[in-house]
Scaffold this active site. Structure first.
Site, PDB file in Angstrom:
ATOM      1  N   ASP A 391      94.390  46.846  19.936  1.00 20.12           N
ATOM      2  CA  ASP A 391      93.907  47.166  18.590  1.00 20.12           C
ATOM      3  C   ASP A 391      94.214  48.634  18.279  1.00 20.12           C
ATOM      4  OD1 ASP A 391      92.160  46.122  16.275  1.00 20.12           O
ATOM      5  OD2 ASP A 391      91.238  48.063  16.759  1.00 20.12           O
ATOM      6  N   ASN A 399      94.874  53.981   6.753  1.00 22.50           N
ATOM      7  CA  ASN A 399      95.236  53.475   5.427  1.00 22.50           C
ATOM      8  C   ASN A 399      94.582  54.292   4.316  1.00 22.50           C
ATOM      9  OD1 ASN A 399      97.057  51.382   5.933  1.00 22.50           O
ATOM     10  ND2 ASN A 399      95.438  49.872   6.270  1.00 22.50           N
ATOM     11  N   ASP A 408     101.813  50.120   6.598  1.00 19.74           N
ATOM     12  CA  ASP A 408     102.775  49.090   7.005  1.00 19.74           C
ATOM     13  C   ASP A 408     103.827  49.678   7.934  1.00 19.74           C
ATOM     14  OD1 ASP A 408     101.419  47.261   5.503  1.00 19.74           O
ATOM     15  OD2 ASP A 408     102.864  47.209   3.853  1.00 19.74           O
ATOM     16  N   GLU A 435      95.542  44.863  12.239  1.00 18.91           N
ATOM     17  CA  GLU A 435      96.063  45.895  13.131  1.00 18.91           C
ATOM     18  C   GLU A 435      95.918  45.497  14.596  1.00 18.91           C
ATOM     19  OE1 GLU A 435      91.739  47.134  12.279  1.00 18.91           O
ATOM     20  OE2 GLU A 435      93.376  46.059  11.300  1.00 18.91           O
TER      21      GLU A 435
END
Length: 522
Positions: A391, A399, A408, A435
């Site tokens: 993770d 973000n 991305d 993610e």
């Protein structure tokens, strides 16, 4: 990859950046090793000692056992060294004449001998020529404008000396090829291409930078054949030389291949081999396919006679095609090519559905299918299966700070970095969601999985993707949960995922940017 101790004589003749190799022209693994030396531009550093591992073989001894043995060896070369071009010769010639010829040339012109060695290997393992034929060898040396010394100076005494040294070394176990580096380390046999490349580049069995096999190579389609009719086998091998054709000896050997190897692209079975299965009913082929995540493997039945009953039986079992002997070569090739093209088209469409559009690695659906396949295989074979749950730490903050487009890009970079940490072609990296990533490691215990996890953790740290909004580090980090299990009948494959997820939770709880295993924290 094995290790044996070189003799003092071998060591004295080997410089640190050179190699001594015991090899035989009629062994495909020796051919593959020579190709690796050439590809790495190291062939001028090799002292080849030609030996005969099967001195009694002859090109006139062509039969089912020979074809089955050679096709299995070539198939294994294709799996271990996918970049090596190789075909199946229809015989195993005696290598004595070629070995003597190359030795005689080498005593006068080592450079010409290297070129001659390459041409002889490729003549057998690509063109299917009989390298025991004196006329062929003569025409080859004339074509290459190589002067061959008189036979009176053939050097057979030294060839016999090499043969005795190879025969008598108990650690070699009469295996070939034998590769001895100038550092005194020895590889017995031919391991994976990435492993042998690392050894040839460093001269050591232990290297910090072993190259990974290229995933961009398009592997040849694989045809698995169960038939003992030599003329039919020869026709299939000759007509389908662009494919990897492997002949198995009996139905049990076919089942072993289907259960323990990756899925072939086409299976051809002579109906005479399945008479003993009539009491099992018509569902045995579908039972075999049930072990795979995909069930579109084409099956062709061939028969020595064409009867309505034979055709009906074939299609009831699940055959895609029925063919009666004798075959016409062009018709045989056209039919097999048609099925292989359909197979490739199905795989291409399937691949589109199985790849994550953003990161170009496997998606969740493909992971679920591979987990099911590997779980069933591990249950049958009693093998370990490991899983990494990975993770990205504080990705929401990434973000929020950089925007979703940069997010991305970050996911793509992380996927590429993790992919480079996968050590074997059988390892599967997939995007699990958001993610989160997973790495499925077949035939791996907890210790091996922890090593891969450490490479992933270090790789992401080395990538140094900026993440100024992270309270952990000013660059992107990951937390990894590791679990390994030996699947048994009656247990669910979700158990492995649950254990890895628990370990991942513990890694996050302990401060992130770390690895935890279910074994130590569960």
């Amino acid at each position: 990859m094995g290790k044996a101790s070189p003799t003092s004589e071998q060591m004295s003749e080997t410089n640190e950046d050179s190699f001594v190799v015991y090899a035989d022209f009629n062994c495909p693994f020796c051919y593959a090793l020579n190709e690796r030396f050439i590809a790495l531009e190291l062939d001028d550093r090799v002292s080849f000692r030609n030996v005969q591992h099967a001195p009694l073989v002859s090109s006139s001894q062509t039969g089912f056992e020979t074809l089955s043995e050679i096709s299995a060896e070539v198939a294994e070369v294709c799996r271990r060294a996918p970049s090596t071009q190789i075909n199946i010769p229809l015989f195993r010639p005696n290598s004595g004449p070629a070995s003597t010829l190359v030795y005689r040339v080498a005593r006068e012109d080592p450079t010409a001998a290297r070129q001659l060695r390459k041409r002889i290997y490729r003549a057998l393992w690509i063109d299917g020529e009989d390298i025991s034929d004196s006329e062929f060898l003569t025409s080859l040396t004339q074509e290459m404008n190589i002067r061959v010394p008189d036979e009176s100076d053939s050097g057979t005494d030294e060839l016999e000396k090499w043969q005795l040294a190879w025969d008598s070394n108990q650690e070699f176990e009469r295996a070939i090829p034998i590769t001895i580096s100038g550092k005194g380390e020895t590889v017995v046999g031919f391991p994976l291409e990435s492993e042998i490349d690392g050894f040839l580049k460093t001269g050591s069995l232990i290297s910090d930078q072993l190259p990974h096999a290229s995933s961009e190579l398009e592997q040849r389609q694989w045809i698995l054949v169960l038939d003992s009719d030599v003329p039919s086998l020869q026709m299939i091998i000759q007509q389908m030389h662009d494919c990897q054709v492997e002949v198995v000896k009996d139905f049990n050997a076919l089942l072993v291949q289907l259960r323990n190897q990756s899925m072939p692209d086409l299976v051809i079975i002579n109906m005479s081999f399945i008479k003993d299965l009539e009491d099992k009913g018509s569902g045995w082929w579908r039972d075999i396919l049930s072990s795979y995540a995909e069930t579109t493997l084409p099956l062709i039945f061939v028969s020595d006679v064409k009867t309505i009953d034979a055709e009906v039986t074939a299609f009831e079992v699940g055959a895609t095609e029925f063919m009666a002997k004798p075959f016409h070569p062009k018709v045989l090739k056209a039919r097999l090519d048609m099925h292989l093209q359909v197979r490739r088209s199905q795989q291409q469409l399937s691949n589109i559905a199985r790849v994550d559009a953003l990161t170009s690695i496997c998606n969740r659906r493909e992971f679920d299918m591979r987990l099911l396949t590997e779980w069933r295989r591990s249950v049958r074979a009693g093998l370990q299966l490991a899983l990494l749950m990975i993770d990205i730490d504080k990705f929401k903050e990434y973000n929020d700070n950089y925007g979703h487009l940069r997010g991305d890009d970050c996911l793509t970079l992380v996927a590429q970095t993790l992919s480079s940490c996968m050590q074997r072609s059988s390892d599967t990296l997939a995007r699990y969601g958001g993610e989160e990533f997973v790495a499925l490691l077949p035939e791996s215990d907890l210790e091996g999985a922890m090593e891969v996890a450490q490479q992933c953790l270090s790789g992401i740290q080395a990538a140094a993707i900026p993440h100024v909004a992270s309270p952990i580090k000013p660059y992107v980090t990951v937390s990894i949960g590791v679990a390994a299990i030996k699947p048994v009948h009656g247990t669910s494959m979700t158990l492995l995922v649950e254990e890895a997820d628990i370990a991942l939770y513990q890694a996050k709880k302990n401060g992130r940017n770390r690895i935890c295993s279910f074994d130590e924290d569960g």
